[in-house]
Design an enzyme around this catalytic site. Structure first.
Site, PDB file in Angstrom:
ATOM      1  N   TYR A   1      30.160  17.935  28.991  1.00  0.00           N
ATOM      2  CA  TYR A   1      30.199  16.758  28.120  1.00  0.00           C
ATOM      3  C   TYR A   1      31.574  16.542  27.496  1.00  0.00           C
ATOM      4  CZ  TYR A   1      25.172  15.691  27.967  1.00  0.00           C
ATOM      5  OH  TYR A   1      23.902  15.301  28.262  1.00  0.00           O
TER       6      TYR A   1
ATOM      7  N   LYS B   1      23.400  29.027  36.044  1.00  0.00           N
ATOM      8  CA  LYS B   1      23.458  28.853  37.503  1.00  0.00           C
ATOM      9  C   LYS B   1      24.521  29.819  38.010  1.00  0.00           C
ATOM     10  CE  LYS B   1      22.271  26.766  41.329  1.00  0.00           C
ATOM     11  NZ  LYS B   1      20.923  26.932  41.937  1.00  0.00           N
TER      12      LYS B   1
ATOM     13  N   ASP C   1      17.401  26.029  38.217  1.00  0.00           N
ATOM     14  CA  ASP C   1      16.431  25.358  39.102  1.00  0.00           C
ATOM     15  C   ASP C   1      15.059  26.004  38.983  1.00  0.00           C
ATOM     16  OD1 ASP C   1      17.580  27.607  40.258  1.00  0.00           O
ATOM     17  OD2 ASP C   1      17.714  26.771  42.279  1.00  0.00           O
TER      18      ASP C   1
ATOM     19  N   ASP D   1      20.199  19.527  28.158  1.00  0.00           N
ATOM     20  CA  ASP D   1      19.833  18.110  28.091  1.00  0.00           C
ATOM     21  C   ASP D   1      18.676  17.836  29.040  1.00  0.00           C
ATOM     22  OD1 ASP D   1      20.083  15.312  27.516  1.00  0.00           O
ATOM     23  OD2 ASP D   1      21.061  15.089  29.463  1.00  0.00           O
TER      24      ASP D   1
ATOM     25  N   ASP E   1      14.258  17.397  28.076  1.00  0.00           N
ATOM     26  CA  ASP E   1      13.387  16.251  28.381  1.00  0.00           C
ATOM     27  C   ASP E   1      12.139  16.725  29.118  1.00  0.00           C
ATOM     28  OD1 ASP E   1      15.175  14.415  27.276  1.00  0.00           O
ATOM     29  OD2 ASP E   1      14.924  12.993  28.940  1.00  0.00           O
TER      30      ASP E   1
HETATM   31  C1  IPM Z   1      20.140  13.783  24.153  1.00  0.00           C
HETATM   32  C2  IPM Z   1      20.599  12.510  24.813  1.00  0.00           C
HETATM   33  C3  IPM Z   1      22.113  12.415  24.709  1.00  0.00           C
HETATM   34  C4  IPM Z   1      22.706  13.612  25.425  1.00  0.00           C
HETATM   35  C5  IPM Z   1      22.705  11.107  25.264  1.00  0.00           C
HETATM   36  C6  IPM Z   1      22.112   9.886  24.578  1.00  0.00           C
HETATM   37  C7  IPM Z   1      24.200  11.088  25.174  1.00  0.00           C
HETATM   38  O1  IPM Z   1      20.152  12.443  26.110  1.00  0.00           O
HETATM   39  O2  IPM Z   1      20.434  13.975  22.961  1.00  0.00           O
HETATM   40  O3  IPM Z   1      19.484  14.574  24.818  1.00  0.00           O
HETATM   41  O4  IPM Z   1      22.871  13.585  26.650  1.00  0.00           O
HETATM   42  O5  IPM Z   1      23.021  14.606  24.754  1.00  0.00           O
HETATM   43 MG    MG Z   2      18.853  14.017  26.646  1.00  0.00          MG
END
Ligand code: IPM
Ligand code: MG
Length: 364
Positions: A141, A191, A223, A247, A251
């Site tokens: 990032y 990884k 993975d 990240d 999710d």
């Molecule tokens: C998160 C989001 C952010 C990230 C985006 C919106 C930049 O997906 O906080 O997980 O990738 O960190």
């Molecule tokens: Mg995210």
């Protein structure tokens, strides 16, 4: 106690869930006798519209001045093709870096009443309870060089995955300290079969682990981890990983609980002179422009972020506990939003949490 908090509603449903989170913050502060000093700032797409930049200097100043920052979400589709420095997300990356909040804690926990909302079979989701500790201010990032260079057949794009030893050490300490207070298990995800970056990650995590003999450490390739999260989520206690892997995995972890709208997050930096930890608190979900303005957004992720703020930045565990209990009783009552198969709107859920807080506090 005086609580100096910056509010950054952001874009899309960010503004809607933040209104409810602030309602709950006011309610809990009133009930426990804390004095709130709130300021409000611009971040993301709204900030670009009003000031031309996603992370205005004024917002930076307010954030550095506050004890903690509560954020909604950023992102608007109209900026999808904008250059990176003029995208709402750049504002979020900017504030994370400015506050140097290097450890992002994303608790994933199943709620009995929501089991049917989980995409997993009930017996797999039931009892899952983990915290993902995601490194937040390093890796791909932020690494340089980065950019798109050249033209035609020569055009190439570069991002750099870079970690220094101290960056890995500090986030690892957060993970081990957290695990020591939980089920005493850290799973470090990397990884290392392919990336040198992950080899250093693994080596440094092993070294830090020596300082925590009571905590068990295991390693998992990313993975395989993506697979284990759905095959056997209960095996995880604290999951420690770098920025991009975290990240993606968070999710995936988010839906185990039934809805990404449920998940709070806390991003923690160093201790401030006041003794509080620098903190940025935000729901895990994004700005969801497709449902913005319709009262459909689930405010639990934002409300839970308020609880996390009281706990981590201010050490107010009783107040945080009262919010968690109020949230649970609202969940049990079924007054929830459509993502959880309920029919309440965002504001009604916020009001229900405030009402329930009154009962919780009265009963203590
Ligand atoms: C998160 C989001 C952010 C990230 C985006 C919106 C930049 O997906 O906080 O997980 O990738 O960190
Ligand atoms: Mg995210």
């Amino acid at each position: 106690m005086e609580l100096k908090i910056l509010i950054l509603p952001g874009d899309g449903i960010g503004t809607e869930v933040t209104i409810e989170a602030v309602k709950v913050l006011r309610e809990v502060s009133a009930r426990f006798g804390h004095q709130l000093k709130l300021s409000e700032g611009l971040l993301g797409g709204t900030a670009i519209h009003q000031t031309g930049t996603p992370f205005p200097d004024e917002t930076r100043r307010l954030a550095l001045e506050a004890d903690a920052t509560l954020m909604g979400a950023v992102g608007l589709p109209e900026f999808d093709n904008a250059p990176p420095e003029l995208r709402p997300e750049r504002g979020l990356l900017g504030i994370r870096k400015a506050l140097e909040v290097f450890a992002n804690l994303r608790p994933v926990r199943s709620y009995r009443t929501l089991l049917d909302a989980s995409p997993l079979k009930n017996h797999l989701a039931d009892g899952a309870d983990m915290v993902i500790v995601r490194e937040l201010t390093g890796g791909l990032y932020y690494g340089t060089p980065r950019g798109i260079f050249g033209t035609g057949a020569e055009e190439r794009a570069v991002n750099t995955m870079v970690y220094t030893r101290p960056e890995i050490e500090r986030v690892s300490h957060v993970a081990f300290q957290l695990a020591a207070k939980r089920r005493k298990k850290v799973t470090s995800v990397d990884k290392s079969n392919v990336l040198e970056n992950s080899q250093l990650w693994r080596k440094v995590v092993c070294e830090v682990a020596m300082g925590y003999p009571e905590v068990a450490l295991d390693h998992m390739l990313v993975d395989n981890c993506a697979m284990q999260l759905v095959l056997n989520p209960k095996r995880f206690d604290v999951l420690l990983t770098e920025n991009l892997f975290g990240d993606i995995l968070s999710d995936e972890g988010a839906v185990l609980t039934g809805s990404i709208g449920m998940l709070p997050s806390a991003s923690i930096g160093n201790k401030r002179p006041s003794g509080a930890f620098t903190g940025l608190y935000e729901p895990v979900h994004g700005s969801a422009p497709d449902i913005a303005g319709q009262g459909k957004a689930n405010p639990f992720g934002a409300v839970g972020s308020v609880a996390a703020m009281l706990e981590y930045s201010f050490g107010l565990t009783e107040e945080a506990g009262a919010i968690y209990r109020a949230m649970e009783s609202v969940l049990d009552s079924g007054h929830v939003t459509a993502d959880l198969k309920g029919s309440s709107n965002t504001g009604q859920v916020g009001d229900a949490v405030c009402d329930s807080l009154a009962t919780v506090v009265a009963a203590k």
